[in-house]
Every structure is written in structure tokens, then in C-alpha cells.
Design a protein around this motif. Sequence first.
Motif, PDB file in Angstrom:
ATOM      1  N   LYS A  84      38.713  73.991  89.272  1.00  6.60           N
ATOM      2  CA  LYS A  84      39.760  73.159  88.682  1.00  6.60           C
ATOM      3  C   LYS A  84      40.169  73.679  87.303  1.00  6.60           C
ATOM      4  O   LYS A  84      41.360  73.717  86.960  1.00  6.60           O
ATOM      5  CB  LYS A  84      39.256  71.711  88.589  1.00  6.60           C
ATOM      6  CG  LYS A  84      40.316  70.717  88.176  1.00  6.60           C
ATOM      7  CD  LYS A  84      39.819  69.290  88.346  1.00  6.60           C
ATOM      8  CE  LYS A  84      38.609  69.013  87.481  1.00  6.60           C
ATOM      9  NZ  LYS A  84      38.239  67.576  87.507  1.00  6.60           N
ATOM     10  N   THR A  85      39.182  74.101  86.536  1.00  7.10           N
ATOM     11  CA  THR A  85      39.470  74.589  85.189  1.00  7.10           C
ATOM     12  C   THR A  85      40.308  75.868  85.228  1.00  7.10           C
ATOM     13  O   THR A  85      41.318  75.981  84.518  1.00  7.10           O
ATOM     14  CB  THR A  85      38.158  74.856  84.426  1.00  7.10           C
ATOM     15  OG1 THR A  85      37.419  73.641  84.333  1.00  7.10           O
ATOM     16  CG2 THR A  85      38.448  75.388  83.027  1.00  7.10           C
ATOM     17  N   VAL A  86      39.908  76.851  86.064  1.00  6.50           N
ATOM     18  CA  VAL A  86      40.629  78.128  86.047  1.00  6.50           C
ATOM     19  C   VAL A  86      41.976  78.034  86.762  1.00  6.50           C
ATOM     20  O   VAL A  86      42.783  78.968  86.691  1.00  6.50           O
ATOM     21  CB  VAL A  86      39.774  79.269  86.655  1.00  6.50           C
ATOM     22  CG1 VAL A  86      38.519  79.482  85.826  1.00  6.50           C
ATOM     23  CG2 VAL A  86      39.417  78.987  88.105  1.00  6.50           C
ATOM     24  N   SER A  87      42.205  76.923  87.465  1.00  6.45           N
ATOM     25  CA  SER A  87      43.496  76.742  88.127  1.00  6.45           C
ATOM     26  C   SER A  87      44.476  75.951  87.269  1.00  6.45           C
ATOM     27  O   SER A  87      45.650  76.311  87.178  1.00  6.45           O
ATOM     28  CB  SER A  87      43.300  76.021  89.470  1.00  6.45           C
ATOM     29  OG  SER A  87      44.538  75.813  90.107  1.00  6.45           O
ATOM     30  N   VAL A 140      48.853  88.628  81.712  1.00  6.76           N
ATOM     31  CA  VAL A 140      48.750  89.645  82.757  1.00  6.76           C
ATOM     32  C   VAL A 140      49.433  89.246  84.058  1.00  6.76           C
ATOM     33  O   VAL A 140      49.673  90.086  84.931  1.00  6.76           O
ATOM     34  CB  VAL A 140      47.272  89.969  83.067  1.00  6.76           C
ATOM     35  CG1 VAL A 140      46.618  90.659  81.889  1.00  6.76           C
ATOM     36  CG2 VAL A 140      46.495  88.711  83.442  1.00  6.76           C
ATOM     37  N   ASN A 141      49.743  87.954  84.249  1.00  8.31           N
ATOM     38  CA  ASN A 141      50.318  87.496  85.500  1.00  8.31           C
ATOM     39  C   ASN A 141      50.967  86.133  85.306  1.00  8.31           C
ATOM     40  O   ASN A 141      50.888  85.545  84.230  1.00  8.31           O
ATOM     41  CB  ASN A 141      49.233  87.401  86.575  1.00  8.31           C
ATOM     42  CG  ASN A 141      49.533  88.309  87.750  1.00  8.31           C
ATOM     43  OD1 ASN A 141      50.683  88.465  88.132  1.00  8.31           O
ATOM     44  ND2 ASN A 141      48.506  88.909  88.314  1.00  8.31           N
ATOM     45  N   LEU A 142      51.533  85.609  86.384  1.00  7.30           N
ATOM     46  CA  LEU A 142      52.172  84.298  86.308  1.00  7.30           C
ATOM     47  C   LEU A 142      51.114  83.223  86.556  1.00  7.30           C
ATOM     48  O   LEU A 142      50.493  83.213  87.615  1.00  7.30           O
ATOM     49  CB  LEU A 142      53.273  84.213  87.370  1.00  7.30           C
ATOM     50  CG  LEU A 142      54.480  83.331  87.075  1.00  7.30           C
ATOM     51  CD1 LEU A 142      55.591  83.606  88.074  1.00  7.30           C
ATOM     52  CD2 LEU A 142      54.127  81.867  87.083  1.00  7.30           C
ATOM     53  N   PRO A 143      50.876  82.325  85.617  1.00 12.23           N
ATOM     54  CA  PRO A 143      49.769  81.365  85.762  1.00 12.23           C
ATOM     55  C   PRO A 143      50.084  80.241  86.741  1.00 12.23           C
ATOM     56  O   PRO A 143      51.229  79.808  86.859  1.00 12.23           O
ATOM     57  CB  PRO A 143      49.593  80.829  84.339  1.00 12.23           C
ATOM     58  CG  PRO A 143      50.955  80.907  83.748  1.00 12.23           C
ATOM     59  CD  PRO A 143      51.574  82.157  84.339  1.00 12.23           C
ATOM     60  N   ALA A 144      49.040  79.741  87.405  1.00 17.12           N
ATOM     61  CA  ALA A 144      49.206  78.609  88.315  1.00 17.12           C
ATOM     62  C   ALA A 144      49.506  77.327  87.550  1.00 17.12           C
ATOM     63  O   ALA A 144      50.250  76.473  88.033  1.00 17.12           O
ATOM     64  CB  ALA A 144      47.951  78.430  89.162  1.00 17.12           C
ATOM     65  N   ALA A 145      48.934  77.178  86.389  1.00 23.74           N
ATOM     66  CA  ALA A 145      49.123  75.958  85.600  1.00 23.74           C
ATOM     67  C   ALA A 145      50.575  75.855  85.133  1.00 23.74           C
ATOM     68  O   ALA A 145      51.050  76.661  84.334  1.00 23.74           O
ATOM     69  CB  ALA A 145      48.179  75.952  84.401  1.00 23.74           C
ATOM     70  N   LYS A 146      51.292  74.869  85.653  1.00 25.58           N
ATOM     71  CA  LYS A 146      52.723  74.722  85.366  1.00 25.58           C
ATOM     72  C   LYS A 146      52.985  74.579  83.872  1.00 25.58           C
ATOM     73  O   LYS A 146      53.955  75.125  83.339  1.00 25.58           O
ATOM     74  CB  LYS A 146      53.240  73.497  86.118  1.00 25.58           C
ATOM     75  CG  LYS A 146      54.736  73.289  86.049  1.00 25.58           C
ATOM     76  CD  LYS A 146      55.131  72.106  86.915  1.00 25.58           C
ATOM     77  CE  LYS A 146      56.625  71.901  86.938  1.00 25.58           C
ATOM     78  NZ  LYS A 146      56.989  70.744  87.804  1.00 25.58           N
TER      79      LYS A 146
END
Length: 438
Positions: A335-338, A350-356
Motif C-alpha cells: 500500500k505504501t509503495v503504491s 524515473v517513471n510515471l507514479p501510480a499515486a495520482k
Amino acid sequence: MRRFLAMLLVGIVIMTLVACGGNNTQTNGQPADPDKKGQEISGEITVFGWGGGEELQSRKEATKIFKKLYPGVKVNEIWLPADNIDVKLDAALAAGNAGDVIMMSPDWKGLRSKWFEDLNPYIERDNLDLESLLTQGVDGGYVDSDGKREGMPTTASDFMIAYNKEIFDKAGVPYPTNEWTWDEFAEISKQVSSGEGANRVYGIVSHWILQSLAPFVYGGAPYNEDWTKQTLDDPNTIKGYQLFGDLVKAGAMPDDAAAKSMPMDQMFAAGKAAMYPMGLFEASTIAKNVGNNFEWGIVMPPKDPSGKTVNIKFQTGFAMNQASKNKEAAWAYIKTVSLNKEVGDLYSKVNLPAAKEAAESTFVNMKIENTDISMLDFVTGLQDAITFPWGGAISKAGDLYAQMWQQVTIQGKSAEEAAKEYASQIQSAFDSIHQNRK
């Protein structure tokens, strides 16, 4: 009357406390009270993943944030090189030492479903509204057809078409817009091509992602929704493959010999190709290679006949091992890393994050390194992007599609001719996959 008011006040206080206790987890991936809830979860977990470079470093930094939020949990991290990771992971799962939290991707298409915990009960218990918490398009593919949620997303990457403004200007061709179609893409690719032999400038490089885009560009698909039937011989699918075969024949895309003459990213950076299908994961590398050689921009991939932008996405997430002996800590880590914004801000590098929250406040305000090119289109492009179609359980069928692609773009066969040769072989591969899953 006073006694009644006192009892009413006590009742209100009790109801408030009960309400607070029943929702002890915030929706942003953090414990409601880090000083209390974080300490309630303890023990030890092992996180199993792979990768390298800045992306791996961001995952390690994310673990540090988790440790800060959950100081009672000891985290053992096993990060392996990506080479042969499938073999290593399968061996670890079979041996029972794959860890509590396992890196995964939706493009595995059920490859390791039997090992993973269904995360739906944890999401429901914590009252997580994923639609409002996750970046649009990042979560596709994590839920099986039977409703089981195999994992939670952490990052995603999609593609833009990078273009050399100087080549377009020299050819007198307007820059493409986000509204262009694949027919226009093909025509433009020819218009901006020029020169002969070693001095040839191609319209588009021969990038490996084009094989994955080809079936979709005219509204086709390589297989049906539950991948029980190949649809390679669908007229729209054939038309998509033929578009790229025709570009090679027209000299707008390198043939096999030209493609082997230099890496495709260097061909674009050297001004030998006008356009390059650029993944987010390689944007900084392309920017460094181009340097001050020429001005360039990005545009979304073209639209199919229905008006939908055709894009491919790569996704990375984490699953929980069903055999985990500390599922509460494993879920807290996932849950934390998402969902945690601080982690999302890290991933944004480095990338597009899942967290809106991180995608819309941090990522969209970033620019490709050493350029003034905004990252915003990568967020928009993810919304309708298709999960990489050839991974995991269907990789064997994917190998046959690759052979068919080569028949069209290297051997010069027509797409219809190649489809007749490979359709039955690919169908047999799908049949074999589903037979082995029974």
C-alpha cells in the motif's frame, strides 16, 4: 434537562470515537497516525524484485520511507538483475523462499496467479477508493477475469513520438499534432524521408515497439479479450501490419540492413531519422544523445479510426505471496509503495507514479531532462494505453507474432500472406497455453 443534555453530549463523543476507530487508515497509503498505527504492525518481511540503475535506487528509497512509517517492521530486500528473472522467481516460489512481497506486472497475464494473495479484502477493509487514488490508466490488468486482484501498481511507462523539428522544417511538413491518424503518420513518414544510401534520412526508425502497436493502429487486435483466439487474420489487424511493411518498401523506415547499421536511438540522435517512438523510460537517454544537435518535440501516437490514441504501456507493481507469514506487514508495504505521495514523488524521477496525487502535482510539472519538453502528455497518453500484449503466459505466442512481423518488415511478404502462414500456428500456441492452465 441538564441530565439529558449531558447524556446527549456523551453519546455524541462516543459516536465520534467509534467513527474514528472504524476508519483508522487514511486513503493516501499512510497509517492514520504513524506514531500509533505504524507501530502496531511489526515483524519481518522480505521484498523480492529486480532491476537496475536509477529505477532500482528509487525502489530502495521507497523502502526507506516505508521503514519510517512502520518502524516495527524489518524489511529484507532481495533485488536481482533482470536477466533470467522468470526462471529465478519460479524457482524461488517453488522452493517457498520468494519473499512476502513480489514485484510483478499485469502483462504476465495470470502466469503466477496461484502464488498471489487476493488483495481485494485488504482494499475493502481499508476503505481505499482506488479510482480516486490512482493515476488514470495505471491500474489496468491487475484484476483477473474472475475478479481476483493480483497486485497493486507502483509505476507505468507509455510512449510518445519524438520528432526532429529541423527535418520537418527542411521538408516543409507541419509538425504532427495529437489529433493525427495512422494514415497521416504513414504519409508524413514518406514526406520527411530523403537522400540515398548512407545519407538516407528515414521518416521513422525501426523501433521494437512498432511490432506491438501494429495490430491496433486500424482498430484490430492480435487476439480476443480472454486470449483464447488469435485474430491475426482480422482485416484491420492485417492492415496494421501492412502499413509498416509498406513504409519499409517506400524507404521511409529502415530495412534490415539499415536497421543493423546503427542503434535506432543513435539514428534519431544523429539526425538520420525524423521520428522515434520514445518510451518514458528512455526519455532522458534520448535527450542526452540528442543534446544540442537539433530542436525536437514530442507528440502522442496517432489515433485509430475510432479516434482513440493507440499507445502501449509497461507497468510495474507488487503482489503479496499467499504463503507470507506476515500479511499485515506485506500489505502495509504494498500500500505504501503504491499510494504514498512521498514515494510517488520519488518514482516521478524515473517513471510515471501510480499515486495520482504525485502524478498530478509533481510528475506533470517535470520536463524531460535538459529540455523544455513537458511530461504532461505521458500522463494523458496512459489513459487509453494497452498493456504490453506479448508478456507472461502468452510469450510463446508472442514469439510467433515476432516471426510474422519479420516476414512483413524484413522478408517483404504481404501481411495477408504472412497471416495465412502464422495464424494456425499462433492459435495452436494459445490452445496449448490454456490446456496447460487447466
